[in-house]
Motif scaffolding. Structure first.
Motif, short mmCIF file in Angstrom:
data_model
loop_
_atom_site.label_atom_id
_atom_site.label_comp_id
_atom_site.label_asym_id
_atom_site.label_seq_id
_atom_site.Cartn_x
_atom_site.Cartn_y
_atom_site.Cartn_z
N PRO A 1 0.82 -1.23 0.00
CA PRO A 1 0.00 0.00 0.00
C PRO A 1 0.85 1.27 0.00
O PRO A 1 0.39 2.33 -0.45
CB PRO A 1 -0.80 -0.11 1.30
N GLY A 2 2.08 1.17 0.50
CA GLY A 2 2.95 2.33 0.53
C GLY A 2 3.25 2.87 -0.86
O GLY A 2 3.47 4.09 -1.03
N ILE A 3 3.25 2.00 -1.85
CA ILE A 3 3.51 2.44 -3.22
C ILE A 3 2.37 3.34 -3.70
O ILE A 3 2.60 4.38 -4.33
CB ILE A 3 3.67 1.22 -4.15
N TYR A 4 1.14 2.94 -3.38
CA TYR A 4 -0.01 3.76 -3.76
C TYR A 4 0.00 5.10 -3.01
O TYR A 4 -0.34 6.14 -3.59
CB TYR A 4 -1.31 3.02 -3.45
N GLU A 5 0.40 5.08 -1.75
CA GLU A 5 0.46 6.32 -0.96
C GLU A 5 1.51 7.26 -1.53
O GLU A 5 1.28 8.47 -1.63
CB GLU A 5 0.78 5.99 0.50
N ALA A 6 2.65 6.70 -1.93
CA ALA A 6 3.70 7.54 -2.53
C ALA A 6 3.23 8.12 -3.85
O ALA A 6 3.50 9.29 -4.16
CB ALA A 6 4.97 6.72 -2.74
N ALA A 7 2.48 7.32 -4.63
CA ALA A 7 1.96 7.82 -5.90
C ALA A 7 0.93 8.93 -5.67
O ALA A 7 0.88 9.90 -6.43
CB ALA A 7 1.33 6.67 -6.69
N SER A 8 0.12 8.80 -4.63
CA SER A 8 -0.87 9.84 -4.32
C SER A 8 -0.19 11.14 -3.94
O SER A 8 -0.63 12.23 -4.33
CB SER A 8 -1.78 9.37 -3.17
N ILE A 9 0.89 11.02 -3.17
CA ILE A 9 1.64 12.23 -2.78
C ILE A 9 2.22 12.92 -4.00
O ILE A 9 2.27 14.15 -4.08
CB ILE A 9 2.76 11.85 -1.78
N ASP A 10 2.62 12.12 -5.00
CA ASP A 10 3.17 12.69 -6.23
C ASP A 10 2.11 13.20 -7.18
O ASP A 10 2.42 13.69 -8.28
CB ASP A 10 4.03 11.64 -6.95
N ALA B 1 -0.57 11.34 -8.45
CA ALA B 1 -1.14 10.36 -9.36
C ALA B 1 -2.61 10.09 -9.02
O ALA B 1 -2.96 9.94 -7.84
CB ALA B 1 -0.35 9.05 -9.30
N GLY B 2 -3.45 10.04 -10.03
CA GLY B 2 -4.85 9.72 -9.84
C GLY B 2 -5.09 8.22 -9.87
O GLY B 2 -4.16 7.42 -9.98
N ARG B 3 -6.37 7.82 -9.82
CA ARG B 3 -6.72 6.41 -9.77
C ARG B 3 -6.26 5.68 -11.03
O ARG B 3 -5.73 4.58 -10.97
CB ARG B 3 -8.22 6.25 -9.57
N TRP B 4 -6.48 6.30 -12.20
CA TRP B 4 -6.13 5.63 -13.45
C TRP B 4 -4.63 5.47 -13.61
O TRP B 4 -4.14 4.45 -14.10
CB TRP B 4 -6.70 6.40 -14.65
N LYS B 5 -3.85 6.49 -13.20
CA LYS B 5 -2.39 6.39 -13.30
C LYS B 5 -1.85 5.34 -12.33
O LYS B 5 -0.90 4.62 -12.66
CB LYS B 5 -1.76 7.75 -13.03
N LYS B 6 -2.47 5.25 -11.15
CA LYS B 6 -2.05 4.21 -10.21
C LYS B 6 -2.29 2.83 -10.79
O LYS B 6 -1.46 1.93 -10.69
CB LYS B 6 -2.81 4.35 -8.89
N MET B 7 -3.45 2.69 -11.41
CA MET B 7 -3.79 1.39 -11.99
C MET B 7 -2.85 1.04 -13.15
O MET B 7 -2.41 -0.11 -13.28
CB MET B 7 -5.24 1.41 -12.49
N TRP B 8 -2.52 2.04 -13.97
CA TRP B 8 -1.71 1.79 -15.16
C TRP B 8 -0.24 1.58 -14.83
O TRP B 8 0.42 0.72 -15.43
CB TRP B 8 -1.88 2.96 -16.14
N TYR B 9 0.29 2.37 -13.88
CA TYR B 9 1.72 2.33 -13.60
C TYR B 9 2.10 1.47 -12.39
O TYR B 9 3.29 1.16 -12.21
CB TYR B 9 2.25 3.75 -13.38
N ILE B 10 1.14 1.09 -11.56
CA ILE B 10 1.45 0.27 -10.38
C ILE B 10 0.75 -1.08 -10.44
O ILE B 10 1.40 -2.13 -10.38
CB ILE B 10 1.05 1.01 -9.08
N THR B 11 -0.57 -1.04 -10.61
CA THR B 11 -1.34 -2.28 -10.55
C THR B 11 -1.05 -3.21 -11.72
O THR B 11 -0.77 -4.40 -11.55
CB THR B 11 -2.85 -1.98 -10.50
N MET B 12 -1.13 -2.67 -12.94
CA MET B 12 -0.94 -3.52 -14.12
C MET B 12 0.47 -4.12 -14.19
O MET B 12 0.60 -5.32 -14.50
CB MET B 12 -1.26 -2.73 -15.39
N PRO B 13 1.55 -3.35 -13.94
CA PRO B 13 2.88 -3.99 -13.93
C PRO B 13 3.01 -5.08 -12.87
O PRO B 13 3.71 -6.07 -13.08
CB PRO B 13 3.83 -2.81 -13.63
N SER B 14 2.31 -4.90 -11.74
CA SER B 14 2.37 -5.92 -10.69
C SER B 14 1.63 -7.19 -11.12
O SER B 14 1.99 -8.29 -10.69
CB SER B 14 1.74 -5.38 -9.40
#
Length: 313
Positions: A200-209, A211-224
């Motif tokens: 979850p820390g990766i998503y929190e770091a992305a939010s601080i930077d 990143a919206g929901r779609w960018k989180k999904m595209w750059y964090i969730t899908m590569p995972s």
């Protein structure tokens, strides 16, 4: 001291190590026996693919005759192409739908609703194919009882009833939809497990930077999910030639050219041949299926090594 103890354990005599772990070996015995009896001993049956095996007590060696007959049969090649197309398209559709559904479930905040949704989409998997076929025969019926036809008629999409499971133009579309409905929910389990393992820390770091929901999904969730998707595809490729039950319960004489697969071809050659079946010929078909499945897995694994630097085999 711990290192020294470990060295002593590794240098202990083989008999002593076997005795120490005797209960583990005892628990493993049923699994080993099952694997030997049902997976390794049947491999000796490959020899029958080179025989004329009509009389059980007297198989006659015929060499490559069964394979020559096999490759000269138009019905065999029809069944082979149908098997590849139905299996691979079904695999891709089910995997894609399972990934999308997993992503949607992962975005649910209310845990009760999320668990209820998971339970509902898992349930179809536990229905037998006979029951599933019966339900969809009714839903897709060209009579007044057919829900789909009645809806399409009222909407003006069609002018006359369509027998979806008896029309060569519509059978495969109906087949893919039924498979997605039945198996997608079960396929989400492994992807949901992967999603819950993302830090979850990766998503929190992305939010601080920012990143919206779609960018989180595209750059964090899908590569995972990428490694899991590739692994699932490679493992399921080994089973593409085993297609039987879903095709068997949904096929009929009107769509046999589109619905006949290798396993049903073997079934009809064995039980509807009109005479004494040649088990050597059907065994040759089984050997051919196994070889094709192995080639598909190795090819996909080789492509995986080229693309991401590693495979799973």
């Amino acid at each position: 001291m711990e290192t020294a103890a470990k060295v002593v354990v590794h240098k202990a005599p083989l008999k002593a190590r076997i005795y120490k772990y005797r209960w583990f070996y005892l628990l493993f015995l049923p699994v080993a026996a099952f694997a030997v009896v049902f997976h390794y001993l049947p491999m000796f049956g490959i020899l029958y693919s080179f025989t004329n095996y009509k009389i059980i007590t007297d198989p006659v060696w015929v060499g490559m005759d069964n394979f020559k007959r096999l490759f000269s049969m138009p019905n065999f090649w029809t069944a082979f192409s149908n098997t590849l197309e139905l299996s691979i398209v079904k695999l891709l559709l089910n995997t894609f739908a399972a990934v999308i559904l997993s992503l949607l479930l992962n975005e649910m905040v209310n845990l009760r609703v999320k668990k209820l949704a998971q339970t509902v989409i898992y349930l179809p998997h536990f229905m037998s194919w006979v029951v599933t076929a019966s339900v969809f025969q009714l839903i897709l019926s060209p009579t007044t009882a057919g829900l789909v036809n009645q809806i399409l008629l009222k909407l003006g999409v069609i002018e006359t009833n369509i027998y979806f499971l008896g029309d060569s133009k519509w059978w495969r579309t109906a087949y893919y939809i039924i498979n997605v409905w039945r198996d997608t929910g079960w396929g989400t389990i492994i992807f949901m497990a992967t999603l819950t393992g993302i830090d979850p820390g990766i998503y929190e770091a992305a939010s601080i930077d920012g990143a919206g929901r779609w960018k989180k999904m595209w750059y964090i969730t899908m590569p995972s999910l990428a490694n899991t998707i590739i692994t699932v595809l490679i493992l399921n490729l080994a089973k593409v030639m085993n297609l039987f039950e879903s095709a068997f319960v949904l096929q009929n004489d009107a769509v046999m050219d589109q619905a006949q697969v290798l396993q049903t071809y073997v079934y009809y050659q064995t039980f509807n041949s009109g005479g004494i079946p040649n088990y050597g010929y059907t065994t040759a078909i089984g050997l051919f299926r196994s070889v094709v499945g192995m080639v598909l897995v190795l090819a996909c694994n080789f492509a995986s090594k080229k693309v991401r630097g590693r495979g799973i085999v």
